[in-house]
Design a protein around this motif. Structure first.
Motif, PDB file in Angstrom:
ATOM      1  N   ALA A   1       0.961  -1.055   0.155  1.00  0.00           N
ATOM      2  CA  ALA A   1      -0.018  -0.238  -0.082  1.00  0.00           C
ATOM      3  C   ALA A   1       0.755   1.051  -0.484  1.00  0.00           C
ATOM      4  O   ALA A   1       0.572   2.650  -1.095  1.00  0.00           O
ATOM      5  N   THR A   2       1.707   1.050   0.914  1.00  0.00           N
ATOM      6  CA  THR A   2       2.451   2.153   1.043  1.00  0.00           C
ATOM      7  C   THR A   2       3.596   2.715  -0.498  1.00  0.00           C
ATOM      8  O   THR A   2       3.545   3.938  -1.244  1.00  0.00           O
ATOM      9  N   TYR A   3       4.025   1.683  -1.480  1.00  0.00           N
ATOM     10  CA  TYR A   3       4.898   1.800  -2.517  1.00  0.00           C
ATOM     11  C   TYR A   3       3.749   1.709  -3.395  1.00  0.00           C
ATOM     12  O   TYR A   3       4.156   2.789  -4.111  1.00  0.00           O
ATOM     13  N   LEU A   4       2.761   1.982  -3.002  1.00  0.00           N
ATOM     14  CA  LEU A   4       2.062   2.059  -4.381  1.00  0.00           C
ATOM     15  C   LEU A   4       1.486   3.471  -4.685  1.00  0.00           C
ATOM     16  O   LEU A   4       0.711   4.377  -5.473  1.00  0.00           O
ATOM     17  N   ARG A   5       0.908   4.484  -3.003  1.00  0.00           N
ATOM     18  CA  ARG A   5       0.368   5.453  -2.714  1.00  0.00           C
ATOM     19  C   ARG A   5       1.680   6.434  -3.721  1.00  0.00           C
ATOM     20  O   ARG A   5       1.820   7.669  -3.880  1.00  0.00           O
ATOM     21  N   ARG A   6       3.298   5.764  -3.379  1.00  0.00           N
ATOM     22  CA  ARG A   6       3.917   6.520  -4.132  1.00  0.00           C
ATOM     23  C   ARG A   6       4.397   6.804  -5.684  1.00  0.00           C
ATOM     24  O   ARG A   6       5.631   7.759  -5.550  1.00  0.00           O
ATOM     25  N   LEU A   7       3.582   6.049  -5.857  1.00  0.00           N
ATOM     26  CA  LEU A   7       3.922   6.115  -7.164  1.00  0.00           C
ATOM     27  C   LEU A   7       3.222   7.081  -8.314  1.00  0.00           C
ATOM     28  O   LEU A   7       2.268   7.713  -7.438  1.00  0.00           O
TER      29      LEU A   7
ATOM     30  N   PHE B   1      -5.677  -0.296  -3.773  1.00  0.00           N
ATOM     31  CA  PHE B   1      -5.767  -1.919  -4.289  1.00  0.00           C
ATOM     32  C   PHE B   1      -7.193  -1.581  -5.341  1.00  0.00           C
ATOM     33  O   PHE B   1      -7.837  -2.846  -5.414  1.00  0.00           O
ATOM     34  N   ALA B   2      -7.818  -0.342  -4.872  1.00  0.00           N
ATOM     35  CA  ALA B   2      -9.402  -0.292  -5.473  1.00  0.00           C
ATOM     36  C   ALA B   2      -9.155  -0.510  -6.851  1.00  0.00           C
ATOM     37  O   ALA B   2      -8.962  -0.354  -7.159  1.00  0.00           O
ATOM     38  N   GLY B   3     -10.385  -1.459  -6.976  1.00  0.00           N
ATOM     39  CA  GLY B   3     -10.351  -1.945  -8.989  1.00  0.00           C
ATOM     40  C   GLY B   3      -9.487  -2.739  -9.217  1.00  0.00           C
ATOM     41  O   GLY B   3      -9.593  -3.330 -10.205  1.00  0.00           O
ATOM     42  N   TYR B   4      -8.927  -3.588  -8.963  1.00  0.00           N
ATOM     43  CA  TYR B   4      -7.954  -4.467  -8.780  1.00  0.00           C
ATOM     44  C   TYR B   4      -8.532  -5.948  -8.555  1.00  0.00           C
ATOM     45  O   TYR B   4      -8.641  -6.839  -8.683  1.00  0.00           O
ATOM     46  N   GLY B   5      -9.883  -5.916  -8.250  1.00  0.00           N
ATOM     47  CA  GLY B   5     -10.767  -6.891  -8.094  1.00  0.00           C
ATOM     48  C   GLY B   5     -11.797  -6.178  -7.239  1.00  0.00           C
ATOM     49  O   GLY B   5     -12.354  -4.979  -7.448  1.00  0.00           O
ATOM     50  N   PRO B   6     -13.586  -6.930  -7.721  1.00  0.00           N
ATOM     51  CA  PRO B   6     -14.433  -6.528  -7.052  1.00  0.00           C
ATOM     52  C   PRO B   6     -14.649  -6.358  -5.964  1.00  0.00           C
ATOM     53  O   PRO B   6     -13.708  -6.555  -4.682  1.00  0.00           O
TER      54      PRO B   6
ATOM     55  N   GLY C   1      -5.804  13.637  -6.276  1.00  0.00           N
ATOM     56  CA  GLY C   1      -6.869  14.192  -5.954  1.00  0.00           C
ATOM     57  C   GLY C   1      -7.292  13.333  -4.879  1.00  0.00           C
ATOM     58  O   GLY C   1      -7.121  11.958  -4.265  1.00  0.00           O
ATOM     59  N   GLY C   2      -7.647  14.063  -3.905  1.00  0.00           N
ATOM     60  CA  GLY C   2      -9.041  13.719  -2.645  1.00  0.00           C
ATOM     61  C   GLY C   2      -7.713  13.143  -1.810  1.00  0.00           C
ATOM     62  O   GLY C   2      -6.707  13.488  -1.561  1.00  0.00           O
ATOM     63  N   ALA C   3      -8.421  10.969  -1.760  1.00  0.00           N
ATOM     64  CA  ALA C   3      -7.839  10.894  -0.490  1.00  0.00           C
ATOM     65  C   ALA C   3      -5.297  10.087  -0.841  1.00  0.00           C
ATOM     66  O   ALA C   3      -5.019  10.266  -0.173  1.00  0.00           O
ATOM     67  N   HIS C   4      -5.655  10.692  -2.649  1.00  0.00           N
ATOM     68  CA  HIS C   4      -4.241  10.111  -2.777  1.00  0.00           C
ATOM     69  C   HIS C   4      -3.554  10.914  -2.981  1.00  0.00           C
ATOM     70  O   HIS C   4      -2.348  10.954  -2.390  1.00  0.00           O
ATOM     71  N   HIS C   5      -3.087  12.249  -3.328  1.00  0.00           N
ATOM     72  CA  HIS C   5      -3.152  13.232  -3.495  1.00  0.00           C
ATOM     73  C   HIS C   5      -3.923  14.699  -2.878  1.00  0.00           C
ATOM     74  O   HIS C   5      -4.410  15.403  -3.728  1.00  0.00           O
ATOM     75  N   PRO C   6      -3.801  15.016  -1.597  1.00  0.00           N
ATOM     76  CA  PRO C   6      -4.579  16.324  -0.880  1.00  0.00           C
ATOM     77  C   PRO C   6      -4.644  17.534  -1.039  1.00  0.00           C
ATOM     78  O   PRO C   6      -5.836  18.296  -1.677  1.00  0.00           O
ATOM     79  N   GLY C   7      -3.473  17.560  -1.711  1.00  0.00           N
ATOM     80  CA  GLY C   7      -3.537  18.679  -2.437  1.00  0.00           C
ATOM     81  C   GLY C   7      -3.776  19.501  -3.508  1.00  0.00           C
ATOM     82  O   GLY C   7      -4.088  20.506  -3.882  1.00  0.00           O
ATOM     83  N   ASP C   8      -4.811  18.184  -3.961  1.00  0.00           N
ATOM     84  CA  ASP C   8      -4.978  19.003  -5.559  1.00  0.00           C
ATOM     85  C   ASP C   8      -6.329  19.144  -4.993  1.00  0.00           C
ATOM     86  O   ASP C   8      -6.900  19.538  -6.583  1.00  0.00           O
ATOM     87  N   GLY C   9      -7.230  18.738  -4.372  1.00  0.00           N
ATOM     88  CA  GLY C   9      -8.353  19.297  -3.951  1.00  0.00           C
ATOM     89  C   GLY C   9      -9.906  18.497  -5.087  1.00  0.00           C
ATOM     90  O   GLY C   9      -8.788  18.281  -5.903  1.00  0.00           O
TER      91      GLY C   9
END
Length: 328
Positions: free
Chosen positions: A180-186, A277-282, A309-317
Motif C-alpha cells: 500500500a505504501t509503495y502504490l501510494r508513492r507511485l 488496491f481499489a479496482g483490481y477486483g470487485p 486528488g482526494g485522499a491520494h493527493h490531498p493538495g490537489d482538491g
C-alpha cells in the motif's frame, strides 16, 4: 539450487501466496534456477506451471523433460490489462486445486511493454499482487531478463517482491516496500492532452442520459473499432455514476481525442479513494450482487486508469479519475 533459504538452510515457504523475483542474464541462468523450483514442486505433489516468453518456455521444457509440466500461453494468461491477469491466476489455482495439487508453483514472465507508461502498469500489478493473492496457495517466481528489460523495471522488482532468488537460494529483498505504501508513492503520469482544450466538457453533470449521448456523439467519428469505443463509453458511464453516487458535487467531465488514444477525466469534490488496491477486483469480493464493480470494470475496459486528488493527493482538491484507451 536448494529452494529454501540461501545456502540451502531452512524449509520451503509455508502455504499461502509467495512472491519471488528472479533476475536472469541468459537462458542457461534461468534454467539453473527455475528447473529445480519446478521439479521440486512436481516431486512434492504440487502443480508446476510456466507462463513465459517463447525462448524461456522452450528452454525450461527441454531442461525439465516432464510431461506433468503445465505450459500456458503468456498473452492469453496475462492479457492486455492487469486485473485480468489477477483473475487468471486465481482461476489457475482453482483448476489445479481441483486436480488434487496441494499448491501451484508458477514461473511467470510478463511482457512489460516498450514504454514507461506500460512499465508502470505492470509495476503496479507486481505490488498489488501481494495483496490480491494473499491466502491463495500459489508460489510465484517472476522472471526478469536483465539483458532486455530497462533499469527502472529491474530495480522495481526488489521493491515489489518480498524475496529474490538466485542459484544460491532465496533471500529477503532489502528493498521490499509494503504494497500500500509503495502504490501510494507511485507517480500519476502526465497526460499532454490535458494541457490542451478538451474536445468536449461538462461542468456540472446532472443528466446521465444526455451526457452519454453527447460523449458517444463525440466518439462516433473516430477511426477505431466499435467495441473499443463502446468499452470506453461504458467505463465513462461507470466512473461518472461513481462520482455522483459517492463523491461530492460538482461532478465534471472532460474528453480529449488523438489519433492514438482517447482520454477522459471525471472529477468531483469528494475525498476520493484511500484504498490503493481499489479496482483490481470487485469491491465486495465474489458477491457481485452487492455492486462495487465500477472501478474494477473500468480497469478492465481501459488501458490506463489513473486516480489523483482526494485522499491520494490531498493538495490537489477533489478527486479525479483519468481513463485512457489506446487506439492500436
Amino acid at each position: 539450487m536448494n529452494w529454501t533459504a540461501a545456502g540451502g538452510k531452512g524449509h520451503p515457504p509455508a502455504a499461502g501466496f509467495v512472491h519471488d523475483a528472479l533476475h536472469y542474464d541468459s537462458l542457461d541462468d534461468l534454467v539453473d534456477v527455475a528447473v529445480p523450483f519446478l521439479r521440486g514442486g512436481l516431486d512434492a505433489g504440487e502443480a508446476a506451471v510456466v507462463v513465459a516468453s517463447d525462448p524461456a518456455t522452450a528452454a525450461l521444457w527441454d531442461a525439465l523433460g516432464d510431461e506433468r509440466l503445465v505450459v500456458l500461453d503468456r498473452a492469453a494468461t496475462y492479457g492486455p490489462r492487469t486485473p485480468g491477469a489477477i483473475t487468471s491466476f486465481r482461476r489457475l489455482a482453482e483448476r489445479q486445486r481441483a486436480t488434487g495439487a496441494s499448491r501451484v508453483r508458477v514461473l511467470g514472465e510478463v511482457d512489460r511493454g516498450a514504454t514507461p507508461r506500460e512499465w508502470l502498469e505492470w509495476e503496479r500489478y507486481d505490488a498489488v499482487l501481494n495483496e490480491a493473492l494473499r491466502g491463495w496457495d500459489l508460489w510465484g517466481v517472476c522472471a526478469f531478463d536483465t539483458q532486455r528489460l530497462p533499469g527502472p523495471v529491474l530495480a522495481s522488482a526488489s521493491c515489489t517482491h518480498p524475496h529474490l532468488v538466485t542459484s544460491q537460494g532465496r533471500t529477503p529483498s532489502t528493498g521490499y516496500t509494503e504494497p500500500a505504501t509503495y502504490l501510494r508513492r507511485l507517480p500519476v503520469p502526465d497526460e499532454p492532452l490535458e494541457s490542451s482544450p478538451p474536445r468536449f466538457s461538462a461542468a456540472d453533470v446532472a443528466d446521465f442520459i444526455g451526457l452519454r449521448h453527447a460523449v458517444a456523439a463525440e466518439l462516433a467519428g473516430l477511426t477505431a473499432p466499435a467495441d473499443v469505443v463502446e468499452d470506453f463509453l461504458l467505463a465513462v458511464d461507470e466512473m461518472t455514476s461513481n462520482a455522483v453516487r459517492h463523491g461530492l458535487p460538482p461532478v465534471s467531465l472532460r474528453l480529449w481525442t488523438a489519433p492514438d488514444r482517447i482520454v477522459c477525466t471525471i472529477a468531483d469534490g469528494g475525498p476520493g479513494w484511500d484504498d490503493p488496491f481499489a479496482g483490481y477486483g470487485p469491491a465486495h469480493g465474489e458477491d457481485l450482487s452487492r455492486g462495487g464493480m465500477g472501478l474494477w470494470l473500468a480497469r478492465q475496459l481501459c488501458d490506463h486508469v489513473d486516480i489523483s486528488g482526494g485522499a491520494h493527493h490531498p493538495g490537489d482538491g477533489g478527486a479525479r479519475v483519468r481513463l485512457t484507451t489506446l487506439l492500436r
